[in-house]
Design a protein around this motif. Structure first.
Motif, mmCIF file in Angstrom:
data_model
loop_
_atom_site.group_PDB
_atom_site.id
_atom_site.type_symbol
_atom_site.label_atom_id
_atom_site.label_comp_id
_atom_site.label_asym_id
_atom_site.label_seq_id
_atom_site.Cartn_x
_atom_site.Cartn_y
_atom_site.Cartn_z
ATOM 1 N N GLY A 125 -32.426 10.660 -57.608
ATOM 2 C CA GLY A 125 -33.676 11.269 -57.185
ATOM 3 C C GLY A 125 -34.578 10.252 -56.508
ATOM 4 O O GLY A 125 -34.468 9.046 -56.739
ATOM 5 N N SER A 126 -35.475 10.748 -55.687
ATOM 6 C CA SER A 126 -36.367 9.863 -54.918
ATOM 7 C C SER A 126 -37.541 9.407 -55.790
ATOM 8 O O SER A 126 -38.700 9.742 -55.539
ATOM 9 C CB SER A 126 -36.864 10.588 -53.666
ATOM 10 N N ARG A 127 -37.210 8.617 -56.798
ATOM 11 C CA ARG A 127 -38.195 8.216 -57.805
ATOM 12 C C ARG A 127 -38.247 6.693 -57.922
ATOM 13 O O ARG A 127 -37.227 6.041 -58.184
ATOM 14 C CB ARG A 127 -37.822 8.812 -59.169
ATOM 15 N N ASP A 128 -39.447 6.145 -57.783
ATOM 16 C CA ASP A 128 -39.611 4.700 -57.926
ATOM 17 C C ASP A 128 -39.411 4.243 -59.365
ATOM 18 O O ASP A 128 -38.985 3.114 -59.607
ATOM 19 C CB ASP A 128 -41.014 4.276 -57.469
ATOM 20 N N ASP A 129 -39.723 5.119 -60.336
ATOM 21 C CA ASP A 129 -39.717 4.690 -61.735
ATOM 22 C C ASP A 129 -38.325 4.437 -62.291
ATOM 23 O O ASP A 129 -38.178 3.795 -63.330
ATOM 24 C CB ASP A 129 -40.449 5.708 -62.621
ATOM 25 N N ILE A 130 -37.264 4.913 -61.628
ATOM 26 C CA ILE A 130 -35.912 4.658 -62.125
ATOM 27 C C ILE A 130 -35.124 3.717 -61.205
ATOM 28 O O ILE A 130 -33.931 3.485 -61.418
ATOM 29 C CB ILE A 130 -35.136 5.970 -62.350
ATOM 30 N N PHE A 131 -35.796 3.179 -60.192
ATOM 31 C CA PHE A 131 -35.158 2.216 -59.284
ATOM 32 C C PHE A 131 -34.558 1.044 -60.059
ATOM 33 O O PHE A 131 -35.185 0.471 -60.952
ATOM 34 C CB PHE A 131 -36.189 1.691 -58.291
ATOM 35 N N SER A 132 -33.322 0.707 -59.709
ATOM 36 C CA SER A 132 -32.668 -0.471 -60.293
ATOM 37 C C SER A 132 -32.223 -1.407 -59.177
ATOM 38 O O SER A 132 -31.509 -0.983 -58.255
ATOM 39 C CB SER A 132 -31.439 -0.064 -61.106
ATOM 40 N N PRO A 133 -32.595 -2.678 -59.232
ATOM 41 C CA PRO A 133 -32.172 -3.623 -58.191
ATOM 42 C C PRO A 133 -30.726 -4.069 -58.321
ATOM 43 O O PRO A 133 -30.185 -4.685 -57.412
ATOM 44 C CB PRO A 133 -33.124 -4.810 -58.403
ATOM 45 N N THR A 134 -30.078 -3.749 -59.440
ATOM 46 C CA THR A 134 -28.772 -4.340 -59.739
ATOM 47 C C THR A 134 -27.653 -3.937 -58.782
ATOM 48 O O THR A 134 -26.905 -4.800 -58.309
ATOM 49 C CB THR A 134 -28.376 -4.036 -61.194
ATOM 50 N N PRO A 135 -27.432 -2.632 -58.473
ATOM 51 C CA PRO A 135 -26.294 -2.289 -57.614
ATOM 52 C C PRO A 135 -26.301 -2.994 -56.257
ATOM 53 O O PRO A 135 -25.275 -3.539 -55.824
ATOM 54 C CB PRO A 135 -26.414 -0.771 -57.469
ATOM 55 N N LEU A 136 -27.453 -2.995 -55.559
ATOM 56 C CA LEU A 136 -27.481 -3.620 -54.234
ATOM 57 C C LEU A 136 -27.467 -5.143 -54.329
ATOM 58 O O LEU A 136 -26.891 -5.811 -53.456
ATOM 59 C CB LEU A 136 -28.701 -3.147 -53.440
ATOM 60 N N GLU A 137 -28.066 -5.701 -55.366
ATOM 61 C CA GLU A 137 -27.987 -7.152 -55.554
ATOM 62 C C GLU A 137 -26.534 -7.563 -55.762
ATOM 63 O O GLU A 137 -26.069 -8.560 -55.189
ATOM 64 C CB GLU A 137 -28.833 -7.583 -56.745
ATOM 65 N N ALA A 138 -25.810 -6.779 -56.556
ATOM 66 C CA ALA A 138 -24.386 -7.065 -56.775
ATOM 67 C C ALA A 138 -23.599 -6.902 -55.484
ATOM 68 O O ALA A 138 -22.763 -7.753 -55.132
ATOM 69 C CB ALA A 138 -23.835 -6.141 -57.855
ATOM 70 N N TYR A 139 -23.870 -5.819 -54.755
ATOM 71 C CA TYR A 139 -23.136 -5.587 -53.509
ATOM 72 C C TYR A 139 -23.371 -6.701 -52.506
ATOM 73 O O TYR A 139 -22.454 -7.082 -51.754
ATOM 74 C CB TYR A 139 -23.528 -4.233 -52.911
ATOM 75 N N SER A 140 -24.568 -7.267 -52.492
ATOM 76 C CA SER A 140 -24.858 -8.353 -51.544
ATOM 77 C C SER A 140 -23.970 -9.567 -51.787
ATOM 78 O O SER A 140 -23.755 -10.376 -50.870
ATOM 79 C CB SER A 140 -26.332 -8.760 -51.643
ATOM 80 N N LEU A 141 -23.439 -9.684 -52.994
ATOM 81 C CA LEU A 141 -22.586 -10.820 -53.336
ATOM 82 C C LEU A 141 -21.147 -10.647 -52.892
ATOM 83 O O LEU A 141 -20.385 -11.634 -52.839
ATOM 84 C CB LEU A 141 -22.616 -11.063 -54.856
ATOM 85 N N ILE A 142 -20.767 -9.396 -52.537
ATOM 86 C CA ILE A 142 -19.348 -9.161 -52.193
ATOM 87 C C ILE A 142 -19.179 -8.454 -50.850
ATOM 88 O O ILE A 142 -18.059 -8.205 -50.420
ATOM 89 C CB ILE A 142 -18.658 -8.358 -53.308
ATOM 90 N N GLU A 143 -20.267 -8.124 -50.173
ATOM 91 C CA GLU A 143 -20.176 -7.369 -48.921
ATOM 92 C C GLU A 143 -19.290 -8.091 -47.916
ATOM 93 O O GLU A 143 -19.397 -9.307 -47.715
ATOM 94 C CB GLU A 143 -21.571 -7.176 -48.317
ATOM 95 N N ALA A 157 -35.986 -1.124 -48.841
ATOM 96 C CA ALA A 157 -36.678 -2.409 -48.727
ATOM 97 C C ALA A 157 -35.818 -3.535 -49.276
ATOM 98 O O ALA A 157 -35.757 -4.628 -48.696
ATOM 99 C CB ALA A 157 -38.007 -2.345 -49.476
ATOM 100 N N GLN A 158 -35.130 -3.279 -50.372
ATOM 101 C CA GLN A 158 -34.266 -4.298 -50.960
ATOM 102 C C GLN A 158 -33.096 -4.630 -50.036
ATOM 103 O O GLN A 158 -32.736 -5.806 -49.851
ATOM 104 C CB GLN A 158 -33.732 -3.832 -52.313
ATOM 105 N N ALA A 159 -32.499 -3.607 -49.437
ATOM 106 C CA ALA A 159 -31.376 -3.836 -48.527
ATOM 107 C C ALA A 159 -31.793 -4.694 -47.340
ATOM 108 O O ALA A 159 -31.059 -5.591 -46.907
ATOM 109 C CB ALA A 159 -30.815 -2.505 -48.044
ATOM 110 N N SER A 160 -32.987 -4.425 -46.828
ATOM 111 C CA SER A 160 -33.514 -5.225 -45.721
ATOM 112 C C SER A 160 -33.741 -6.669 -46.163
ATOM 113 O O SER A 160 -33.385 -7.617 -45.446
ATOM 114 C CB SER A 160 -34.811 -4.603 -45.213
#
Length: 373
Positions: A204-222, A239-242
């Motif tokens: 859902g488009s909700r800031d309160d459940i945002f987790s930085p972990t999946p994209l931070e992890a993906y940045s390590l193996i992309e 914003a995190q992906a950018s």
């Protein structure tokens, strides 16, 4: 045979959130020759004293309910008063002009368990409380709560720790309606190569459940072989992906259309789950298991998802550990295939809609005939 009359009542009850979809799915899948359902809902009114905005009525979810023949009853509500804590009264509402508790055998809720309006004013109703929190704001105990439905073993343990009544507990996992499996057009529609190994999730488009972990992890193996695709989710993910400089990533707009959500999940190779507060029991993970997708997730305040991924996925504690599991599934085809089959087996055994609707019908029957009390 006289039909059992059930009233569903939910603030913002036609939103596309997890609790709302749970109630919608239950209402539409009860056997119509045995149950008569009225579904009372408000739109998402402002929350006084609370900056959070509840997701509002979703046109796709409303269409789904109407096409299923459910009697929808719109309740006006100018605001919800969150200034003083529970019960969060509704302001300028016509609920009591519309609702007569003597008409119903059962009132079905979807809530967190604390004293909540308008249920706190109902003295004659028998409640089935579907609980979607862990009692952080206190647990209401009343004689006319006939049954408490919890979503997992972990959820039950926390509920009891908070003082819940063990004698009223029924464990029924989230109700998720699954369409027939068909070839997904998602990759083709969004220019994603069939050769890419795709990680992703929807949220859902909700800031309160945002987790930085999946994209931070993906940045390590992309790399050139991989892609991450996000359906919906907070703007914080973009914003995190950018910030991370990710290049092989796509963001798809949120939808409440269940068919499009399932097409999305089917297009993934791995369901890369993340939610900052964890899960009581995730409907999104259940969808992934149905589509035979191994799941990677991470720890949180609620740990019900540990049960869900056991033997068919991985639970990580850090982004680097999450990334390591991404690499394992990317490189180890035989393990991937094993976990994929285990995902389907677990769905069939534990989470299928048919299994859990039958649990509800037996519970309702028992309440009405007195054997469940």
């Amino acid at each position: 045979m006289k039909k059992i009359k059930v009233a569903f009542i939910k603030f913002a009850g036609l939103a596309a959130g997890g609790t709302e979809k749970y109630l919608q799915t239950l209402a539409t899948n009860l056997p119509k020759d045995e149950f008569e359902v009225d579904y009372y809902y408000t739109h998402a009114a402002p929350l006084l004293g609370n900056s959070w905005k509840h997701p509002t009525t979703d046109s796709e979810r409303k269409k789904y309910m109407e096409s299923s023949g459910i009697n929808l009853i719109h309740v006006s509500c100018a605001a919800r008063d969150d200034r003083y804590g529970p019960p969060h009264e509704w302001v300028d509402t016509d609920f009591w002009a519309l609702f007569d508790e003597e008409k119903y055998d059962i009132v079905q809720t979807g809530r967190s368990g604390y004293r909540e309006y308008p249920f706190d004013r109902m003295k004659k109703s028998l409640f089935v409380d579907s609980i979607h929190g862990c009692g952080a704001n206190g647990i209401e105990k009343r004689e006319n709560i006939a049954a408490t439905v919890l979503l997992s073993d972990a959820h039950t343990a926390e509920w009891l720790r908070q003082g819940g009544d063990r004698h009223k507990i029924n464990i029924i996992s989230p109700l998720v309606e699954m369409p027939p499996k068909t070839e997904s057009p998602t990759r083709r529609n969004h220019g994603i190569s069939d050769k890419s190994f795709v990680f992703g999730m929807h949220q859902g488009s909700r800031d309160d459940i945002f987790s930085p972990t999946p994209l931070e992890a993906y940045s390590l193996i992309e790399n050139d072989e991989t892609m991450f695709v996000m359906l919906g989710g907070s703007s914080k993910y973009r914003a995190q992906a950018s910030r991370l400089g990710l290049s092989n990533i796509k963001f798809l707009d949120f939808t409440g259309n269940s068919q499009k959500i399932h097409e999305f999940v089917a297009s993934l190779d791995v369901f890369s789950h993340g939610r900052n507060d964890g899960e009581v029991c995730s409907a999104a993970i259940i969808e992934a298991l149905y589509h035979k997708k191994p799941v990677i997730t991470h720890t949180g305040l609620n740990m019900g998802h540990l049960e869900q991924v056991a033997e068919c996925g991985f639970m990580s504690h850090t982004a680097s550990e999450y990334a390591r599991y991404m690499v394992i599934l990317l490189k180890n085809k035989s393990l991937y295939d094993i976990l994929s089959e285990r995902a389907w087996e677990k769905y069939s055994r534990v989470y299928s809609l048919e299994t859990n609707i039958e649990k509800y019908t037996k519970l309702y029957r028992g309440i009405v005939d007195g054997t469940a009390l």
